[in-house]
Design a protein around this motif. Structure first.
Motif, PDB file in Angstrom:
ATOM      1  N   ALA A  61      -4.165   6.470  -3.291  1.00 45.99           N
ATOM      2  CA  ALA A  61      -3.183   5.151  -3.101  1.00 45.99           C
ATOM      3  C   ALA A  61      -2.833   4.125  -4.269  1.00 45.99           C
ATOM      4  CB  ALA A  61      -3.812   4.522  -1.870  1.00 45.99           C
ATOM      5  N   ILE A  62      -1.862   3.420  -4.224  1.00 42.77           N
ATOM      6  CA  ILE A  62      -1.718   2.286  -5.176  1.00 42.77           C
ATOM      7  C   ILE A  62      -1.699   1.115  -4.302  1.00 42.77           C
ATOM      8  CG2 ILE A  62       0.125   1.089  -6.303  1.00 42.77           C
ATOM      9  CD1 ILE A  62       0.890   3.837  -7.733  1.00 42.77           C
ATOM     10  N   VAL A  63      -2.262   0.088  -4.816  1.00 41.90           N
ATOM     11  CA  VAL A  63      -2.427  -1.032  -3.879  1.00 41.90           C
ATOM     12  C   VAL A  63      -2.036  -2.209  -4.680  1.00 41.90           C
ATOM     13  CG1 VAL A  63      -4.058  -2.532  -2.411  1.00 41.90           C
ATOM     14  CG2 VAL A  63      -4.401   0.073  -2.370  1.00 41.90           C
ATOM     15  N   GLN A  64      -1.153  -2.988  -4.036  1.00 42.10           N
ATOM     16  CA  GLN A  64      -0.872  -4.249  -4.923  1.00 42.10           C
ATOM     17  C   GLN A  64      -0.999  -5.545  -3.953  1.00 42.10           C
ATOM     18  OE1 GLN A  64       3.166  -2.562  -5.984  1.00 42.10           O
ATOM     19  NE2 GLN A  64       2.678  -3.010  -8.197  1.00 42.10           N
ATOM     20  N   GLY A  65      -1.339  -6.547  -4.601  1.00 39.67           N
ATOM     21  CA  GLY A  65      -1.390  -7.981  -3.767  1.00 39.67           C
ATOM     22  C   GLY A  65      -2.320  -8.935  -4.437  1.00 39.67           C
ATOM     23  N   ASN A  66      -2.066  -9.985  -4.106  1.00 40.37           N
ATOM     24  CA  ASN A  66      -2.701 -11.390  -4.421  1.00 40.37           C
ATOM     25  C   ASN A  66      -3.234 -11.210  -6.060  1.00 40.37           C
ATOM     26  OD1 ASN A  66      -3.086 -11.986  -1.970  1.00 40.37           O
ATOM     27  ND2 ASN A  66      -4.575 -10.556  -1.449  1.00 40.37           N
ATOM     28  N   GLY A  67      -2.285 -10.762  -6.752  1.00 35.59           N
ATOM     29  CA  GLY A  67      -2.420 -10.837  -8.439  1.00 35.59           C
ATOM     30  C   GLY A  67      -3.039  -9.610  -8.854  1.00 35.59           C
ATOM     31  N   HIS A  68      -3.234  -8.637  -8.275  1.00 37.85           N
ATOM     32  CA  HIS A  68      -3.842  -7.429  -8.783  1.00 37.85           C
ATOM     33  C   HIS A  68      -3.094  -6.188  -8.319  1.00 37.85           C
ATOM     34  CE1 HIS A  68      -5.850  -7.546  -4.766  1.00 37.85           C
ATOM     35  NE2 HIS A  68      -5.578  -6.184  -4.709  1.00 37.85           N
ATOM     36  N   ALA A  69      -3.318  -5.046  -9.013  1.00 35.77           N
ATOM     37  CA  ALA A  69      -2.660  -3.736  -8.757  1.00 35.77           C
ATOM     38  C   ALA A  69      -3.458  -2.646  -8.936  1.00 35.77           C
ATOM     39  CB  ALA A  69      -1.290  -3.638  -9.508  1.00 35.77           C
ATOM     40  N   GLN A 127     -14.206  -1.940   0.059  1.00 32.25           N
ATOM     41  CA  GLN A 127     -14.949  -2.624  -1.155  1.00 32.25           C
ATOM     42  C   GLN A 127     -14.598  -2.497  -2.362  1.00 32.25           C
ATOM     43  OE1 GLN A 127     -18.037  -3.781  -0.574  1.00 32.25           O
ATOM     44  NE2 GLN A 127     -18.845  -3.227   1.350  1.00 32.25           N
ATOM     45  N   VAL A 128     -13.626  -1.682  -2.644  1.00 31.54           N
ATOM     46  CA  VAL A 128     -12.867  -1.566  -4.032  1.00 31.54           C
ATOM     47  C   VAL A 128     -11.819  -2.809  -3.874  1.00 31.54           C
ATOM     48  CG1 VAL A 128     -11.359  -0.426  -5.453  1.00 31.54           C
ATOM     49  CG2 VAL A 128     -13.296   0.823  -4.301  1.00 31.54           C
ATOM     50  N   ASN A 129     -11.239  -3.038  -2.892  1.00 32.87           N
ATOM     51  CA  ASN A 129     -10.016  -3.936  -2.690  1.00 32.87           C
ATOM     52  C   ASN A 129     -10.597  -5.384  -3.044  1.00 32.87           C
ATOM     53  OD1 ASN A 129      -7.486  -4.430  -2.005  1.00 32.87           O
ATOM     54  ND2 ASN A 129      -8.099  -5.472  -0.258  1.00 32.87           N
ATOM     55  N   ASN A 130     -11.714  -5.351  -2.549  1.00 35.53           N
ATOM     56  CA  ASN A 130     -12.527  -6.796  -2.436  1.00 35.53           C
ATOM     57  C   ASN A 130     -12.730  -7.186  -3.763  1.00 35.53           C
ATOM     58  OD1 ASN A 130     -12.355  -7.208   0.505  1.00 35.53           O
ATOM     59  ND2 ASN A 130     -14.487  -6.404   1.046  1.00 35.53           N
ATOM     60  N   TRP A 131     -13.474  -6.041  -4.539  1.00 36.85           N
ATOM     61  CA  TRP A 131     -13.473  -6.338  -5.903  1.00 36.85           C
ATOM     62  C   TRP A 131     -12.341  -6.919  -6.802  1.00 36.85           C
ATOM     63  CZ3 TRP A 131     -12.644  -4.172 -10.926  1.00 36.85           C
ATOM     64  CH2 TRP A 131     -13.684  -4.569 -11.907  1.00 36.85           C
ATOM     65  N   PHE A 132     -11.360  -5.883  -6.655  1.00 32.02           N
ATOM     66  CA  PHE A 132     -10.200  -6.401  -7.405  1.00 32.02           C
ATOM     67  C   PHE A 132      -9.549  -7.519  -6.998  1.00 32.02           C
ATOM     68  CE2 PHE A 132     -10.064  -2.165  -8.456  1.00 32.02           C
ATOM     69  CZ  PHE A 132      -9.463  -2.012  -9.730  1.00 32.02           C
ATOM     70  N   VAL A 151       0.959  -1.212  -0.007  1.00 32.19           N
ATOM     71  CA  VAL A 151       0.007   0.097  -0.012  1.00 32.19           C
ATOM     72  C   VAL A 151       0.888   1.173  -0.060  1.00 32.19           C
ATOM     73  CG1 VAL A 151      -1.878   1.355   1.181  1.00 32.19           C
ATOM     74  CG2 VAL A 151      -2.025  -1.127   1.240  1.00 32.19           C
ATOM     75  N   TYR A 152       0.726   2.222  -0.680  1.00 38.20           N
ATOM     76  CA  TYR A 152       1.462   3.202  -1.094  1.00 38.20           C
ATOM     77  C   TYR A 152       0.429   4.479  -1.211  1.00 38.20           C
ATOM     78  CZ  TYR A 152       4.605  -0.369  -2.853  1.00 38.20           C
ATOM     79  OH  TYR A 152       5.575  -1.330  -2.899  1.00 38.20           O
ATOM     80  N   ALA A 153       0.305   5.128   0.041  1.00 45.88           N
ATOM     81  CA  ALA A 153      -0.822   6.022   0.178  1.00 45.88           C
ATOM     82  C   ALA A 153      -0.179   7.546   0.850  1.00 45.88           C
ATOM     83  CB  ALA A 153      -1.857   5.444   0.898  1.00 45.88           C
ATOM     84  N   ILE A 154      -1.093   8.542   0.370  1.00 44.03           N
ATOM     85  CA  ILE A 154      -0.832   9.616   0.941  1.00 44.03           C
ATOM     86  C   ILE A 154      -2.247  10.654   1.015  1.00 44.03           C
ATOM     87  CG2 ILE A 154      -0.204  11.005  -1.376  1.00 44.03           C
ATOM     88  CD1 ILE A 154       1.666  12.687   0.495  1.00 44.03           C
ATOM     89  N   GLY A 155      -2.592  11.152   2.034  1.00 44.98           N
ATOM     90  CA  GLY A 155      -3.814  11.812   2.007  1.00 44.98           C
ATOM     91  C   GLY A 155      -4.084  12.077   3.441  1.00 44.98           C
ATOM     92  N   ASP A 156      -5.573  12.702   3.643  1.00 48.15           N
ATOM     93  CA  ASP A 156      -5.998  12.930   5.115  1.00 48.15           C
ATOM     94  C   ASP A 156      -7.569  12.613   4.810  1.00 48.15           C
ATOM     95  OD1 ASP A 156      -6.918  15.243   3.464  1.00 48.15           O
ATOM     96  OD2 ASP A 156      -5.267  16.332   4.136  1.00 48.15           O
TER      97      ASP A 156
END
Length: 315
Positions: free
Chosen positions: A279-287, A306-311, A268-273
């Motif tokens: 963010a960029i999320v990588q894992g389990n064969g998806h990015a 929810q978005v992570n579950n979908w990917f 997980v590469y994220a920035i914000g408030d």
């Protein structure tokens, strides 16, 4: 004597008759002139002018933004759009942009407001990219030091002193921790125009950075601009792979993480408030990349999951 009196009487009568006849003709030939009543200027009032009624132009319906006017960009994945709409609802204004990093045709941009909004920590992403581009071009390096100027100094800051020089890495760390003096010094070193240029080259066409970080906003951007920027980093746009990786490693180590990615496993590469997060999320064969802006952040974490579950099911 009697004759003289009689003749005088006749002459007198004749003169009187002639005068009568002359006056009678004058009366017959006279024109009758009717004079109307004179209007008094005292009681005469000027008619008051009626005030002009300004015709107001009705605004175009498409220019008005309401929370329930949620729109999805053409080509957006329908299943992703449905998930985003259900999660974010229609009670608050928001923008969400999601992009699959392994499939350019799989994305979703959903929002009920199209304009750029004030941002704080998320704007530091653009400054970071501009800093690493300067390093990539040999204009600065790890040994570069920046002297703090009076104009850099934020009110109440005790971490940095005016006329003292500090290394780039130390200033960058201070910036990510929220120090305004460090942010101002780095922004001055890089230049506002260079940061704006980086944003545009990343595809962030609605983004503009502030002249300094002393105010409540560090600039304006959109969720879609942030996702375009993250995609640009992933693809090596503006920065080469080496320097793009440094940007991502830098934001990955910054804390606290935005609530949008709390509880998500993998890279997980994220920035914000609480207002903006990307963010960029990588894992389990998806990015993928996901960004969000909202008038209320109550659904940010649920959206991320929810978005992570979908990917995760896209294997």
């Amino acid at each position: 004597m009697k004759h003289k009196v009689l003749i005088g009487a006749i002459i007198t009568t004749l003169v009187a008759f002639l005068l009568y006849t002359t006056n009678l003709k004058r009366v017959d030939n006279a024109k009758l002139k009717v004079v109307g009543p004179t209007t008094s200027n005292v009681n005469k009032k000027k008619k008051a002018k009626e005030p002009k009624v300004k015709t107001l132009k009705e605004p175009k319906v498409n220019s008005i933004e309401y929370t329930n006017h949620v729109k999805a960009k053409s080509g957006s994945n329908k299943k992703l759009v449905k998930i985003i709409k259900k999660t974010m609802g229609i009670d608050d204004s928001y923008q969400v942009a999601v992009q699959d990093l392994t499939n350019s045709s799989r994305y979703a941009v959903v929002a009920n407001t199209q304009k750029a909004h004030d941002a704080k920590k998320a704007m530091k992403l653009f400054l970071l990219i501009a800093l690493y581009e300067q390093e990539q071009n040999g204009k600065i390096n790890s040994r570069t030091a920046i002297k703090i100027k009076k104009s850099d100094k934020a009110k109440g800051d005790k971490m940095f002193q005016v006329n003292m020089a500090y290394g780039i890495a130390y200033l960058r760390e201070g910036m990510l921790k929220g120090n305004k003096t460090a942010s101002n010094a780095l922004l001055r070193k890089v230049g506002v125009n260079n940061v704006d240029s980086v944003a545009k080259r990343m595809g962030a066409t609605q983004t503009s950075i502030a002249k300094n970080f002393n105010g409540d906003s560090y600039g304006k951007t959109t969720a879609n601009d942030l996702t375009k920027t993250m995609v640009g980093l992933y693809q090596g746009r503006v920065l080469n792979r080496q320097h793009a990786s440094r940007v991502l490693s830098t934001i990955a180590s910054s804390r606290p993480l935005p609530s949008m990615v709390n509880g998500i496993s993998g890279g997980v590469y994220a920035i914000g408030d609480d207002d903006f997060a990307t963010a960029i999320v990588q894992g389990n064969g998806h990015a993928y990349s996901v960004s969000v802006w909202g008038g209320n952040n109550k659904n940010f974490n649920k959206l991320g999951k929810q978005v992570n579950n979908w990917f995760s099911k896209r294997k």
